[in-house]
Design a protein around this motif. Structure first.
Motif, PDB file in Angstrom:
ATOM      1  N   ALA A 164      -5.952  -5.068  -7.114  1.00 40.85           N
ATOM      2  CA  ALA A 164      -6.353  -6.281  -6.396  1.00 40.85           C
ATOM      3  C   ALA A 164      -5.178  -6.793  -5.563  1.00 40.85           C
ATOM      4  N   PRO A 165      -5.449  -7.507  -4.476  1.00 40.34           N
ATOM      5  CA  PRO A 165      -4.362  -8.007  -3.629  1.00 40.34           C
ATOM      6  C   PRO A 165      -3.375  -8.897  -4.365  1.00 40.34           C
ATOM      7  N   ALA A 166      -3.877  -9.710  -5.318  1.00 41.08           N
ATOM      8  CA  ALA A 166      -3.014 -10.573  -6.122  1.00 41.08           C
ATOM      9  C   ALA A 166      -2.986 -10.051  -7.551  1.00 41.08           C
ATOM     10  N   VAL A 167      -1.803  -9.913  -8.118  1.00 44.42           N
ATOM     11  CA  VAL A 167      -1.658  -9.370  -9.469  1.00 44.42           C
ATOM     12  C   VAL A 167      -1.821 -10.504 -10.481  1.00 44.42           C
ATOM     13  N   PRO A 168      -2.847 -10.449 -11.342  1.00 46.83           N
ATOM     14  CA  PRO A 168      -3.088 -11.551 -12.279  1.00 46.83           C
ATOM     15  C   PRO A 168      -2.115 -11.531 -13.460  1.00 46.83           C
ATOM     16  N   ASP A 169      -2.039 -12.644 -14.145  1.00 45.03           N
ATOM     17  CA  ASP A 169      -1.153 -12.740 -15.313  1.00 45.03           C
ATOM     18  C   ASP A 169      -1.586 -11.797 -16.437  1.00 45.03           C
ATOM     19  N   ASP A 170      -2.891 -11.497 -16.506  1.00 39.89           N
ATOM     20  CA  ASP A 170      -3.398 -10.639 -17.581  1.00 39.89           C
ATOM     21  C   ASP A 170      -3.646  -9.206 -17.101  1.00 39.89           C
ATOM     22  N   ALA A 171      -2.901  -8.770 -16.092  1.00 39.40           N
ATOM     23  CA  ALA A 171      -3.076  -7.423 -15.552  1.00 39.40           C
ATOM     24  C   ALA A 171      -2.814  -6.365 -16.617  1.00 39.40           C
ATOM     25  N   ILE A 204       4.555  -6.797 -14.091  1.00 39.18           N
ATOM     26  CA  ILE A 204       3.741  -7.675 -13.255  1.00 39.18           C
ATOM     27  C   ILE A 204       4.575  -8.260 -12.126  1.00 39.18           C
ATOM     28  N   GLU A 205       5.773  -8.719 -12.438  1.00 35.03           N
ATOM     29  CA  GLU A 205       6.629  -9.311 -11.400  1.00 35.03           C
ATOM     30  C   GLU A 205       7.033  -8.282 -10.352  1.00 35.03           C
ATOM     31  N   HIS A 206       7.297  -7.069 -10.793  1.00 33.05           N
ATOM     32  CA  HIS A 206       7.641  -6.003  -9.845  1.00 33.05           C
ATOM     33  C   HIS A 206       6.472  -5.730  -8.906  1.00 33.05           C
ATOM     34  N   ALA A 207       5.257  -5.657  -9.466  1.00 31.77           N
ATOM     35  CA  ALA A 207       4.069  -5.425  -8.636  1.00 31.77           C
ATOM     36  C   ALA A 207       3.847  -6.577  -7.658  1.00 31.77           C
ATOM     37  N   ARG A 208       4.138  -7.793  -8.084  1.00 35.40           N
ATOM     38  CA  ARG A 208       3.973  -8.944  -7.189  1.00 35.40           C
ATOM     39  C   ARG A 208       4.975  -8.904  -6.037  1.00 35.40           C
ATOM     40  N   ARG A 209       6.171  -8.439  -6.296  1.00 33.27           N
ATOM     41  CA  ARG A 209       7.141  -8.295  -5.205  1.00 33.27           C
ATOM     42  C   ARG A 209       6.642  -7.271  -4.189  1.00 33.27           C
ATOM     43  N   ARG A 235       3.889  -8.871  -2.109  1.00 23.42           N
ATOM     44  CA  ARG A 235       4.358  -9.805  -1.081  1.00 23.42           C
ATOM     45  C   ARG A 235       4.839  -9.062   0.168  1.00 23.42           C
ATOM     46  N   VAL A 236       5.501  -7.943  -0.020  1.00 25.70           N
ATOM     47  CA  VAL A 236       5.928  -7.147   1.128  1.00 25.70           C
ATOM     48  C   VAL A 236       4.699  -6.597   1.861  1.00 25.70           C
ATOM     49  N   CYS A 237       3.718  -6.133   1.116  1.00 30.32           N
ATOM     50  CA  CYS A 237       2.482  -5.633   1.731  1.00 30.32           C
ATOM     51  C   CYS A 237       1.825  -6.720   2.573  1.00 30.32           C
ATOM     52  N   GLU A 238       1.704  -7.909   1.997  1.00 31.61           N
ATOM     53  CA  GLU A 238       1.060  -9.017   2.695  1.00 31.61           C
ATOM     54  C   GLU A 238       1.788  -9.356   3.990  1.00 31.61           C
ATOM     55  N   ALA A 239       3.095  -9.290   3.984  1.00 31.61           N
ATOM     56  CA  ALA A 239       3.873  -9.603   5.180  1.00 31.61           C
ATOM     57  C   ALA A 239       3.590  -8.623   6.314  1.00 31.61           C
ATOM     58  N   HIS A 240       3.089  -7.438   5.960  1.00 32.82           N
ATOM     59  CA  HIS A 240       2.771  -6.419   6.966  1.00 32.82           C
ATOM     60  C   HIS A 240       1.269  -6.313   7.223  1.00 32.82           C
ATOM     61  N   GLY A 241       0.505  -7.294   6.718  1.00 27.71           N
ATOM     62  CA  GLY A 241      -0.937  -7.283   6.938  1.00 27.71           C
ATOM     63  C   GLY A 241      -1.677  -6.224   6.145  1.00 27.71           C
ATOM     64  N   GLU A 273      14.225  -2.354   0.121  1.00 29.79           N
ATOM     65  CA  GLU A 273      14.335  -3.382  -0.914  1.00 29.79           C
ATOM     66  C   GLU A 273      14.478  -2.784  -2.320  1.00 29.79           C
ATOM     67  N   GLY A 274      14.422  -1.464  -2.417  1.00 34.98           N
ATOM     68  CA  GLY A 274      14.536  -0.821  -3.717  1.00 34.98           C
ATOM     69  C   GLY A 274      13.307  -0.965  -4.582  1.00 34.98           C
ATOM     70  N   LEU A 275      12.169  -1.244  -3.952  1.00 32.11           N
ATOM     71  CA  LEU A 275      10.929  -1.448  -4.700  1.00 32.11           C
ATOM     72  C   LEU A 275      10.149  -0.153  -4.892  1.00 32.11           C
ATOM     73  N   VAL A 276      10.016   0.621  -3.819  1.00 25.70           N
ATOM     74  CA  VAL A 276       9.257   1.870  -3.847  1.00 25.70           C
ATOM     75  C   VAL A 276       9.946   2.870  -2.920  1.00 25.70           C
ATOM     76  N   PRO A 277      10.350   4.033  -3.419  1.00 31.49           N
ATOM     77  CA  PRO A 277      11.025   5.004  -2.553  1.00 31.49           C
ATOM     78  C   PRO A 277      10.058   5.674  -1.584  1.00 31.49           C
ATOM     79  N   ARG A 278      10.597   6.121  -0.458  1.00 32.53           N
ATOM     80  CA  ARG A 278       9.800   6.838   0.537  1.00 32.53           C
ATOM     81  C   ARG A 278       9.802   8.325   0.182  1.00 32.53           C
ATOM     82  N   PRO A 279       8.715   8.848  -0.355  1.00 31.40           N
ATOM     83  CA  PRO A 279       8.713  10.243  -0.815  1.00 31.40           C
ATOM     84  C   PRO A 279       8.774  11.252   0.310  1.00 31.40           C
ATOM     85  N   GLU A 280       8.311  10.888   1.513  1.00 29.04           N
ATOM     86  CA  GLU A 280       8.272  11.869   2.602  1.00 29.04           C
ATOM     87  C   GLU A 280       9.651  12.276   3.071  1.00 29.04           C
TER      88      GLU A 280
END
Length: 335
Positions: free
Chosen positions: A232-239, A251-256, A259-265, A317-324
């Motif tokens: 889901a676009p927003a990560v719930p507390d009970d994910a 959960i906090e990592h997924a929310r970060r 937020r980056v995804c949202e900033a890019h539409g 940001e060190g959140l997700v590496p670029r595998p390509e």
């Protein structure tokens, strides 16, 4: 929908339909609902369908076979799994299955990676799926059965591949480390890695994916949402994450990431669907669906525009590496 080829020449659509939910995973569904999901998938161009005897004690295979019966067999790829034989269990038929599927426990699962066990399991799957061959067969979850699976299990599949009963052969697991060992030591064409190559967990990048690329072994990425954490676009507390409540730091990592995804539409699940396809070893992303609406949502997420700047920022940001980055050929999609 675009396709990617295994080394055997078999073409997989970049999105596959996982049929675990056809087997009443966590709650009941109907054959009609499953058939509607397959119809929607077919109309959207999906031509790869995956099941297993484990899913609903054979019910998933039965429903998937019935739903696909009206389509030309040479126009789609069908995979299932071996390693868990289903044996009659009349003494437990009055209770429900205890492994997450809402079905009567009239049969029980028995681990068996012997040649006889593989052949018997495959024969039963072919009957339930209403077909005379499978395009891919995976050894299913051999975590505690390396010795048998890597010898008699793989050998039986190689024999079936040589006979033409099976197209490609491989292993499907929820871990990456043993999959790397199968790639290194056994004659497999493809592996299915569940939950270990996602926006939230990239353990497959450590060894398995580079090794698969080096050896020419295809990878099917499953469980892209990590049990709902990324769905889901927003990560719930009970994910949930990996079949249980998600730890607070997860959960906090997924929310970060969200937020980056949202900033890019882009929404979090859109990025989750497309991320595994960025690695050149990945042939398909298999997503479980219960309904036609689930399939439609998957297709929308697959087709959404995700700018390259998003992947660059997640990496920076060190959140997700670029595998390509691991291969200059990037993803090399084919039509």
């Amino acid at each position: 929908m675009k396709t990617r080829a295994l080394r055997t020449g078999l073409e997989l659509t970049e999105i596959g339909l996982g049929a675990a939910q056809f087997g009443n995973l966590f709650r009941e569904t109907t054959a009609e609902t499953s058939a509607d999901a397959v119809e929607r998938a077919w109309d959207a161009g999906i031509r790869y369908f995956d099941s297993a005897p484990h899913y609903g004690l054979g019910l998933s295979e039965e429903r998937l076979g019935a739903a696909l019966a009206g389509y030309p067999r040479d126009e789609y790829v069908l995979s299932s799994k071996v390693g868990r034989l289903l044996r009659p269990s009349p003494g437990t038929a009055d209770r429900l299955d205890d492994e997450g599927f809402v079905v009567p426990a009239a049969t029980r699962r028995v681990w068996d990676f012997s040649r006889d066990g593989v052949l018997r399991s495959l024969d039963a799957s072919l009957a339930r799926l209403r077909t005379d061959h499978l395009d891919i067969v995976y050894l299913h979850d051999p975590d505690e059965h390396w010795a048998a699976a890597s010898t008699t299990g793989v050998d039986a599949l190689v024999e079936l591949r040589e006979q033409g009963v099976v197209g490609a052969i491989g292993v499907g697991m929820n871990q990456a480390e043993m999959l790397a060992e199968f790639i290194r030591r056994c004659d497999v064409d493809v592996v299915m890695v569940a939950g270990r190559f996602t926006l939230a967990d990239q353990r497959a990048l450590d060894e398995m994916l580079p090794l698969a690329l080096e050896r020419g072994v295809g990878v099917v990425a499953a469980a892209a949402y990590n049990s709902g954490l990324l769905s889901a676009p927003a990560v719930p507390d009970d994910a949930h994450y990996d079949y249980g409540p998600a730890p607070r730091e997860t959960i906090e990592h997924a929310r970060r990431i969200a937020r980056v995804c949202e900033a890019h539409g882009v929404t979090l699940p859109e990025a989750a669907v497309q991320y595994p396809l960025r690695h050149p070893a990945v042939a398909s992303v298999v997503l479980g669906s219960r309904t036609a609406e689930h399939v439609a949502s998957t297709i929308e997420r697959y087709r959404a525009h995700v700018p390259d700047a998003l992947w660059a920022e997640l990496d920076a940001e060190g959140l997700v590496p670029r595998p390509e980055r691991e291969d200059p050929r990037h993803v090399g999609r084919t039509s």
